[in-house]
Design an enzyme around this catalytic site. Structure first.
Site, PDB file in Angstrom:
ATOM      1  N   ASP A 182       1.044  -1.086   0.025  1.00 27.70           N
ATOM      2  CA  ASP A 182       0.387   0.328   0.008  1.00 27.70           C
ATOM      3  C   ASP A 182       0.995   1.135   0.136  1.00 27.70           C
ATOM      4  O   ASP A 182       0.497   2.260  -0.385  1.00 27.70           O
ATOM      5  CB  ASP A 182      -1.037  -0.125   1.037  1.00 27.70           C
ATOM      6  CG  ASP A 182      -0.306  -0.311   2.284  1.00 27.70           C
ATOM      7  OD1 ASP A 182       0.800  -0.319   2.438  1.00 27.70           O
ATOM      8  OD2 ASP A 182      -1.236  -0.397   3.367  1.00 27.70           O
ATOM      9  N   SER A 183       2.221   0.952  -0.070  1.00 27.00           N
ATOM     10  CA  SER A 183       3.359   1.536  -0.062  1.00 27.00           C
ATOM     11  C   SER A 183       3.002   2.332  -1.640  1.00 27.00           C
ATOM     12  O   SER A 183       3.473   3.456  -2.232  1.00 27.00           O
ATOM     13  CB  SER A 183       4.162   1.671  -0.336  1.00 27.00           C
ATOM     14  OG  SER A 183       4.627   0.923  -0.510  1.00 27.00           O
TER      15      SER A 183
ATOM     16  N   ASP B 237      -1.342  -6.161  -0.810  1.00 27.32           N
ATOM     17  CA  ASP B 237      -1.371  -5.456   1.174  1.00 27.32           C
ATOM     18  C   ASP B 237      -3.147  -5.305   1.152  1.00 27.32           C
ATOM     19  O   ASP B 237      -3.903  -4.399  -0.123  1.00 27.32           O
ATOM     20  CB  ASP B 237      -0.792  -3.509   1.083  1.00 27.32           C
ATOM     21  CG  ASP B 237       0.486  -3.982   2.507  1.00 27.32           C
ATOM     22  OD1 ASP B 237       0.098  -4.959   3.082  1.00 27.32           O
ATOM     23  OD2 ASP B 237       0.921  -3.285   2.003  1.00 27.32           O
TER      24      ASP B 237
ATOM     25  N   GLU C  52      -1.712  -5.731   7.927  1.00 34.90           N
ATOM     26  CA  GLU C  52      -0.788  -4.836   9.369  1.00 34.90           C
ATOM     27  C   GLU C  52      -1.783  -5.434  10.572  1.00 34.90           C
ATOM     28  O   GLU C  52      -2.774  -4.939  10.457  1.00 34.90           O
ATOM     29  CB  GLU C  52      -0.496  -3.654   9.079  1.00 34.90           C
ATOM     30  CG  GLU C  52       0.051  -3.563   8.095  1.00 34.90           C
ATOM     31  CD  GLU C  52       0.334  -1.709   7.786  1.00 34.90           C
ATOM     32  OE1 GLU C  52      -0.285  -0.553   8.596  1.00 34.90           O
ATOM     33  OE2 GLU C  52       0.889  -1.509   6.912  1.00 34.90           O
TER      34      GLU C  52
ATOM     35  N   GLU D 169       9.115  -4.050  10.519  1.00 39.10           N
ATOM     36  CA  GLU D 169       9.398  -2.726  10.158  1.00 39.10           C
ATOM     37  C   GLU D 169       9.792  -2.140  11.407  1.00 39.10           C
ATOM     38  O   GLU D 169       9.494  -1.927  12.624  1.00 39.10           O
ATOM     39  CB  GLU D 169       8.071  -2.539   9.170  1.00 39.10           C
ATOM     40  CG  GLU D 169       8.234  -1.316   9.071  1.00 39.10           C
ATOM     41  CD  GLU D 169       7.292  -0.353   7.936  1.00 39.10           C
ATOM     42  OE1 GLU D 169       6.421  -0.809   7.448  1.00 39.10           O
ATOM     43  OE2 GLU D 169       7.882   0.818   7.452  1.00 39.10           O
TER      44      GLU D 169
END
Ligand code: KIV
Length: 264
Positions: A43-44, A82, A114, A181
């Site tokens: 999703d970056s 994602d 996440e 992360e």
């Protein structure tokens, strides 16, 4: 094509797993040509391709669209998509529907989510349906509004304990891989020694089972200074800017198009 069992085998064989993000046909094809092991449509996408400040705004439809074009370069290749913010948080049922849409509509081979222990129930529901899940803990960019910035996690003992608990619950729920992360490598090591699925680090030091980097960070295409954990393996932006400057100059001075570029 590699499957989830191959990544687990790579961990057992102590072969590092290399993951990179891709968002389109070109970046995906380049990743494959470079021999990358696994591709993530992160999703970056929001902060790179879309130029947004954070990842909150990217939609499920946009993730599906980009994953579909990535998959057109990577038909026989394990691609993870994602799950964007608010596509899996409301209920396990809604998460399962959206994970199913991702696989059916984009051709992705797995999804990434996440969150820690709190999403374990959802991870279980999705993995039991046959959808491979990559978990993601530590710095979770979808929590930017709670964290107040992209801050390193796991610097204090209580945080490390929580991260270990999260990782253990996610493994039990069926996640086949976990992204760690932005944390000190000691924290990553503590997590690693309590689980048996592969750990993929981004800013988590040297001892994870693999690494992931954002495509544009790794190839040096962004216009801003990357975080400390990034290594720019090339300066592609300068290379491309220079190529376009040469193009401009040759059009202006009449040397392009040349004889060989003209139809007879
Ligand atoms: O969105 C993303 O690119 C990611 C990776 C950096 C792990 O989540």
């Amino acid at each position: 094509m590699k499957g989830t069992a191959d990544f687990i085998k790579m961990k057992l064989d102590k072969e590092k797993i290399v993951m990179v993000t891709a968002y389109d046909y070109i970046s995906a094809g380049i990743a494959k040509e470079a021999g990358i092991d696994i591709v993530l449509v992160g999703d970056s996408l929001a902060t790179t391709v879309q130029g947004k400040n954070n990842t909150i705004g990217v939609t499920l439809e946009e993730m599906i669209y980009h994953t579909k074009i990535v998959k057109s370069a990577l038909t026989d290749f394990f691609v993870v998509c994602d799950m964007p913010f608010m596509s899996y948080q409301v209920s396990s049922e809604q998460a399962l529907i959206n994970a199913g849409r991702i696989l059916k509509e984009s051709g992705a081979n797995g999804v990434k989510m996440e969150g820690g222990e709190l999403i374990a129930k959802t991870v279980k529901k999705i993995t039991e349906t046959g959808i491979p899940v990559v978990a993601h803990i530590g710095l979770m960019p979808q929590f930017i509004n709670v964290l107040g910035g992209y801050k390193v996690q796991g610097r204090i003992e209580s945080q490390v304990e929580r991260l270990v608990n999260d990782a253990v619950s996610l493994e039990k729920a069926g996640a086949f891989m976990i992204v760690l992360e932005a944390m000190p490598e000691e924290a990553a090591l503590s997590i690693q020694s309590n689980i048996s699925i592969p750990t993929i680090g981004i800013g988590a030091g040297r001892y994870t089972d693999g690494q992931v980097l954002v495509f544009y960070d790794a190839v040096g295409m962004l216009d801003k200074k990357p975080p400390k954990f990034v290594k720019k393996f090339a300066d592609s932006r300068t290379l491309i800017v220079n190529a376009l400057k040469s193009y401009k100059e040759e059009v202006k001075n009449g040397s392009f198009p040349a004889e060989e570029n003209i139809y007879k």
